[in-house]
Design a protein around this motif. Structure first.
Motif, mmCIF file in Angstrom:
data_model
loop_
_atom_site.group_PDB
_atom_site.id
_atom_site.type_symbol
_atom_site.label_atom_id
_atom_site.label_comp_id
_atom_site.label_asym_id
_atom_site.label_seq_id
_atom_site.Cartn_x
_atom_site.Cartn_y
_atom_site.Cartn_z
ATOM 1 N N ALA A 509 -9.911 11.016 -17.651
ATOM 2 C CA ALA A 509 -8.835 11.582 -18.479
ATOM 3 C C ALA A 509 -7.933 10.487 -19.022
ATOM 4 O O ALA A 509 -7.542 10.508 -20.201
ATOM 5 C CB ALA A 509 -8.028 12.591 -17.661
ATOM 6 N N HIS A 510 -7.604 9.524 -18.163
ATOM 7 C CA HIS A 510 -6.742 8.421 -18.598
ATOM 8 C C HIS A 510 -7.406 7.611 -19.708
ATOM 9 O O HIS A 510 -6.782 7.269 -20.721
ATOM 10 C CB HIS A 510 -6.424 7.515 -17.411
ATOM 11 N N GLU A 511 -8.697 7.303 -19.542
ATOM 12 C CA GLU A 511 -9.407 6.485 -20.528
ATOM 13 C C GLU A 511 -9.596 7.231 -21.849
ATOM 14 O O GLU A 511 -9.616 6.610 -22.910
ATOM 15 C CB GLU A 511 -10.768 6.062 -19.969
ATOM 16 N N LEU A 512 -9.742 8.560 -21.799
ATOM 17 C CA LEU A 512 -9.910 9.355 -23.017
ATOM 18 C C LEU A 512 -8.570 9.785 -23.607
ATOM 19 O O LEU A 512 -8.535 10.427 -24.660
ATOM 20 C CB LEU A 512 -10.761 10.595 -22.722
ATOM 21 N N GLU A 513 -7.473 9.442 -22.906
ATOM 22 C CA GLU A 513 -6.104 9.773 -23.344
ATOM 23 C C GLU A 513 -5.932 11.280 -23.509
ATOM 24 O O GLU A 513 -5.433 11.767 -24.522
ATOM 25 C CB GLU A 513 -5.758 9.031 -24.633
ATOM 26 N N ILE A 514 -6.349 12.017 -22.496
ATOM 27 C CA ILE A 514 -6.149 13.458 -22.459
ATOM 28 C C ILE A 514 -5.562 13.821 -21.104
ATOM 29 O O ILE A 514 -5.430 12.970 -20.222
ATOM 30 C CB ILE A 514 -7.467 14.227 -22.691
ATOM 31 N N ASN A 515 -5.213 15.093 -20.914
ATOM 32 C CA ASN A 515 -4.667 15.549 -19.645
ATOM 33 C C ASN A 515 -5.780 15.737 -18.618
ATOM 34 O O ASN A 515 -6.905 16.124 -18.962
ATOM 35 C CB ASN A 515 -3.926 16.875 -19.834
ATOM 36 N N THR A 516 -5.449 15.488 -17.355
ATOM 37 C CA THR A 516 -6.443 15.598 -16.298
ATOM 38 C C THR A 516 -7.010 17.008 -16.204
ATOM 39 O O THR A 516 -8.205 17.186 -15.942
ATOM 40 C CB THR A 516 -5.827 15.188 -14.943
ATOM 41 N N TYR A 517 -6.185 18.041 -16.445
ATOM 42 C CA TYR A 517 -6.675 19.407 -16.319
ATOM 43 C C TYR A 517 -7.703 19.759 -17.396
ATOM 44 O O TYR A 517 -8.402 20.766 -17.291
ATOM 45 C CB TYR A 517 -5.516 20.412 -16.345
ATOM 46 N N GLN A 518 -7.830 18.925 -18.448
ATOM 47 C CA GLN A 518 -8.825 19.178 -19.485
ATOM 48 C C GLN A 518 -10.223 18.742 -19.052
ATOM 49 O O GLN A 518 -11.215 19.149 -19.659
ATOM 50 C CB GLN A 518 -8.454 18.440 -20.778
ATOM 51 N N VAL A 519 -10.312 17.889 -18.037
ATOM 52 C CA VAL A 519 -11.603 17.366 -17.581
ATOM 53 C C VAL A 519 -12.146 18.263 -16.476
ATOM 54 O O VAL A 519 -11.545 18.367 -15.407
ATOM 55 C CB VAL A 519 -11.462 15.913 -17.076
ATOM 56 N N HIS A 520 -13.262 18.900 -16.728
ATOM 57 C CA HIS A 520 -13.858 19.836 -15.772
ATOM 58 C C HIS A 520 -15.214 19.309 -15.301
ATOM 59 O O HIS A 520 -16.050 18.914 -16.120
ATOM 60 C CB HIS A 520 -14.054 21.213 -16.410
ATOM 61 N N LEU A 521 -15.434 19.322 -14.004
ATOM 62 C CA LEU A 521 -16.728 18.949 -13.436
ATOM 63 C C LEU A 521 -17.662 20.152 -13.526
ATOM 64 O O LEU A 521 -17.351 21.233 -13.047
ATOM 65 C CB LEU A 521 -16.559 18.521 -11.975
ATOM 66 N N LEU A 522 -18.836 19.936 -14.153
ATOM 67 C CA LEU A 522 -19.815 21.008 -14.273
ATOM 68 C C LEU A 522 -20.922 20.899 -13.233
ATOM 69 O O LEU A 522 -21.355 21.902 -12.679
ATOM 70 C CB LEU A 522 -20.433 20.994 -15.681
ATOM 71 N N ASN A 523 -21.379 19.669 -12.975
ATOM 72 C CA ASN A 523 -22.488 19.528 -12.036
ATOM 73 C C ASN A 523 -22.613 18.075 -11.597
ATOM 74 O O ASN A 523 -22.284 17.156 -12.347
ATOM 75 C CB ASN A 523 -23.796 19.981 -12.695
ATOM 76 N N VAL A 524 -23.071 17.865 -10.362
ATOM 77 C CA VAL A 524 -23.368 16.528 -9.833
ATOM 78 C C VAL A 524 -24.716 16.598 -9.132
ATOM 79 O O VAL A 524 -24.944 17.474 -8.292
ATOM 80 C CB VAL A 524 -22.294 16.046 -8.832
ATOM 81 N N THR A 525 -25.612 15.674 -9.472
ATOM 82 C CA THR A 525 -26.905 15.610 -8.809
ATOM 83 C C THR A 525 -27.226 14.168 -8.446
ATOM 84 O O THR A 525 -26.726 13.228 -9.069
ATOM 85 C CB THR A 525 -28.028 16.166 -9.711
ATOM 86 N N SER A 526 -28.051 14.015 -7.433
ATOM 87 C CA SER A 526 -28.498 12.689 -7.032
ATOM 88 C C SER A 526 -29.595 12.227 -7.980
ATOM 89 O O SER A 526 -30.459 13.007 -8.387
ATOM 90 C CB SER A 526 -29.018 12.722 -5.593
ATOM 91 N N GLN A 527 -29.550 10.935 -8.330
ATOM 92 C CA GLN A 527 -30.520 10.380 -9.271
ATOM 93 C C GLN A 527 -30.961 9.004 -8.768
ATOM 94 O O GLN A 527 -30.347 7.988 -9.094
ATOM 95 C CB GLN A 527 -29.910 10.286 -10.678
ATOM 96 N N GLY A 528 -32.006 8.980 -7.954
ATOM 97 C CA GLY A 528 -32.460 7.714 -7.382
ATOM 98 C C GLY A 528 -31.374 7.105 -6.513
ATOM 99 O O GLY A 528 -30.882 7.721 -5.568
ATOM 100 N N ASN A 529 -30.984 5.863 -6.840
ATOM 101 C CA ASN A 529 -29.906 5.184 -6.126
ATOM 102 C C ASN A 529 -28.549 5.447 -6.755
ATOM 103 O O ASN A 529 -27.566 4.792 -6.403
ATOM 104 C CB ASN A 529 -30.172 3.679 -6.084
ATOM 105 N N GLY A 530 -28.481 6.377 -7.714
ATOM 106 C CA GLY A 530 -27.226 6.681 -8.384
ATOM 107 C C GLY A 530 -26.972 8.174 -8.435
ATOM 108 O O GLY A 530 -27.534 8.954 -7.667
ATOM 109 N N SER A 531 -26.117 8.561 -9.370
ATOM 110 C CA SER A 531 -25.736 9.973 -9.510
ATOM 111 C C SER A 531 -25.672 10.334 -10.985
ATOM 112 O O SER A 531 -25.362 9.491 -11.827
ATOM 113 C CB SER A 531 -24.375 10.238 -8.862
ATOM 114 N N LEU A 532 -25.964 11.591 -11.281
ATOM 115 C CA LEU A 532 -25.843 12.126 -12.631
ATOM 116 C C LEU A 532 -24.768 13.200 -12.617
ATOM 117 O O LEU A 532 -24.860 14.163 -11.857
ATOM 118 C CB LEU A 532 -27.171 12.705 -13.114
ATOM 119 N N ILE A 533 -23.755 13.018 -13.444
ATOM 120 C CA ILE A 533 -22.614 13.938 -13.461
ATOM 121 C C ILE A 533 -22.488 14.560 -14.845
ATOM 122 O O ILE A 533 -22.581 13.862 -15.854
ATOM 123 C CB ILE A 533 -21.301 13.210 -13.126
ATOM 124 N N GLN A 534 -22.267 15.853 -14.881
ATOM 125 C CA GLN A 534 -22.018 16.542 -16.141
ATOM 126 C C GLN A 534 -20.561 16.977 -16.182
ATOM 127 O O GLN A 534 -20.071 17.630 -15.271
ATOM 128 C CB GLN A 534 -22.935 17.762 -16.295
#
Length: 641
Positions: A509-534
């Protein structure tokens, strides 16, 4: 009273249920909810801040190529990304190899080598893009030691090494490959020599950008290589965006000087760096009481795009600082944002950059030929990261060094032409963030759907597209943005990421210069040694859509990799993003908040009636059974209910 207590508890319970329904269905906004709070409620904002780095200039030069010359050459027209003070630098996109591998490179007129991390690097940091893989390029060739170069005897390959004043360094081998400059460039891909890094230290190791594009004087410079081949004229131009805006343009090759461009002679025999003949500095129309020789020590006055701020010899700095302070009658001097630096800062100027000239004096740099370069406050100030409406001097003392060093802050919103052929540097004040369109130097067709196509569909653009692929049809009257979704691939493992999701959302939110409440987590999945977030970005306030200006800003920051995250989150890649129109709401959805309030009021009135009935019936039981009106009733004393 017990009746009032029951009423209040019922009201709070219904309000809690209503708020939960609003948030879960996204059918009412945070502003709607805030307006429903009692007047006595206090809401405190949370603020994140970041500090900018202070890079410096680089030193060694080596000749490698022979000179050729032709005329009527095209130019390479390239966009600039990032923000000078938020990132400490500007970057451009360069493509190396066949097929092309993309890199974000710091634009540096003080460096003479273009280099990127190599796949064989033993000590390279996590940067924006994957490392260069020579084995995947069919056109790559190592630069063999038959040339005049420092040689790696074991591999018989030329090497390079660069040391920087801030104690960072880069070293590796020299290779040659096809270099291309993006879709907007009229210049066709060219073979060029570049550095393939094997070791990085200091800021070069920790920076987000991949490497450096060297525009300095020297035969390894990308400018010298292209000009020596005769594919461009011996000139280039840079234009840095203004305070808090970022972006800009770069042109490799000649352009026609705009009317009113101010020039200064630049003497290549005096210094390997780009110098100007600075003789005076004026503050509020009055010259500083200094000898002109103060700006002529060592390398003279050097213009370096890879340095963030400006640095003056001690005498000049003290005179400049004192002259500025004397003119700030209505501002209060305060501590700087970083205790590691003795910054000179002032509060009370307000947050509107266009109004800073009402609080801070005008500054002029006067060249030997009498021409003057006017500096607005944004050319010598940077925002205080911890105090709203406060600013700090972005011009510092250059220690014991007698060189005057003018970094990128001095030329914000200034088109700077490095006319190497005519040994001069030109300056022209303009809005650099708009220069790309105003000078008609884009024009690459947009791969995005037309406005008529997107009215009934979503926009989906692959992140590999250049910024010209941004949806130009997101203009008022054609398409409204309901929300933006994007998939982000992080190098952090799923179990390590999950406890810090809220923190990550706040950073985004800070980097996009918007309010934190505008950023919604839709999904998180494991991706090998990392993560994929929507993620999803929803409109602010009570609006049902995101303005086109805000949407384009969000999209450009995402696609240009201008979202900077702490090292604890590792590196990230943008996998996909979509823009979707607002969902049509039924009448009851559009008026949900009013309906909720109506229901609450109705229920509250019903409960009040119920409580009143309960109290009255209890009172009757205490008084006794009902008697006819004409029957004699014993005189009683009413007791306390």
């Amino acid at each position: 009273m017990p009746g009032s207590s029951i009423h209040a508890q019922a009201w709070l319970l219904l309000l809690f249920i209503s708020i939960s329904v609003c948030i879960r269905t996204h059918l009412c906004s945070a502003d709607d909810l805030i307006r429903s709070f009692p007047p006595s409620a206090m809401v405190f904002p949370l603020v994140l801040s970041i500090n900018s780095s202070r890079p410096s200039i680089e030193g060694n030069f080596r000749r490698l190529l022979r000179r050729e010359k032709t005329h009527n050459t095209p130019d390479a027209r390239m966009r600039l990304y990032d923000d000078l003070l938020a990132n400490g630098y500007y970057t451009t996109r360069l493509f190396i190899g066949t097929p092309p591998q993309e890199f974000a490179l710091i634009v540096d007129t003080g460096s003479t080598v273009t280099y990127v991390p190599c796949s064989t690097c033993e000590q390279c940091g996590l940067h924006q893009d994957p490392r260069f893989q020579p084995d995947l390029s069919s056109t790559y060739q190592p630069v063999k030691c038959s040339h005049d170069c420092t040689c790696d005897e074991e591999n018989k390959q030329c090497t390079y090494e660069r040391q920087y004043a801030e104690m960072s360094s880069s070293s590796g081998v020299l290779g040659e490959d096809v270099v291309s400059f993006g879709k907007e460039s009229a210049l066709q891909p060219q073979r060029a020599v570049f550095g393939c890094e094997n070791v990085e230290t200091g800021d070069l190791f920790s920076q987000h950008a991949d490497g450096i594009i060297g525009l300095g004087r020297g035969q390894l410079s990308i400018m010298d290589q292209l000009a020596n081949k005769g594919v461009i004229s011996d000139s280039f131009s840079l234009c840095y965006g203004g305070m808090g805006v970022g972006g800009g343009a770069m042109v490799l090759g000649g352009i026609s000087p705009p009317p009113g461009m101010v020039f200064s002679h630049s003497n290549p025999a005096r210094s390997p760096y780009y110098n100007v003949e600075l003789k005076e500095i004026h503050v509020a129309g009055k010259p500083l009481q200094l000898s002109p020789r103060v700006f002529d020590g060592k390398h003279g006055t050097v213009l370096d795009s890879g340095t963030t701020y400006a640095y003056l010899p001690e005498a000049a700095f003290v005179a400049f600082k004192d002259a500025i302070v004397k003119k700030l009658h209505l501002l209060k001097q305060i501590r700087g944002p970083d205790p590691n630096y003795n910054d000179i800062c002032f509060s009370g100027a307000g947050s509107d950059v266009s109004q800073l000239s009402k609080s801070f004096p005008a500054v002029e740099m006067v060249f030997k030929n009498g021409q003057k370069l006017s500096l607005a406050p944004e050319n010598y100030l940077f925002r205080h990261s911890k105090v709203h409406g406060a600013y700090c001097l972005g011009i510092f003392q250059n220690g014991k060094d007698l060189t005057t060093l003018l970094g990128g802050i001095v030329v914000r919103n200034t088109l700077v032409t490095y006319d190497r052929e005519n040994k001069r540097i030109g300056f022209w004040k303009t809005n650099c963030s708009e220069l790309w369109e105003r000078l008609h130097i884009s024009g690459a067709p947009s791969p995005a759907p037309s406005a008529s196509d997107i009215r009934n569909s979503t926009i989906s653009v692959a992140p590999s597209l250049s910024p010209s692929g941004l949806p130009d049809n997101l203009i008022p009257g054609h398409f409204e943005v309901g929300h933006i979704t994007f998939d982000m691939s992080l190098s952090v493992k799923y179990p390590d990421l999950m406890p810090h999701i809220s923190e990550l959302a706040a950073y985004i939110a800070h980097e996009l210069e918007i309010n934190t409440y505008q950023v919604h987590l839709l999904n998180v999945t494991s991706q090998g040694n990392g993560s994929l977030i929507q993620w999803a970005i929803f409109p602010a306030g009570s609006s049902d859509h995101i303005s086109n200006t805000t949407a384009l800003s969000i999209i450009s920051r995402l696609t240009e990799h201008r979202v900077r995250l702490p090292d604890s989150f590792g590196s990230y890649q943008l996998v996909e993003w979509k823009v979707e129109p607002p969902k049509k709401r039924m009448w009851w959805q559009q008026h949900l908040l009013a309906l909720i309030v109506g229901v609450i009021v109705a229920v509250a009135l019903a409960m009040s009636t119920l409580v009143a009935w309960y109290v009255w019936s209890h009172r009757l039981q205490m008084l006794g059974s009902y008697k006819p009106v004409n029957e004699a009733v014993p005189e009683q004393e009413l007791g306390q209910l």
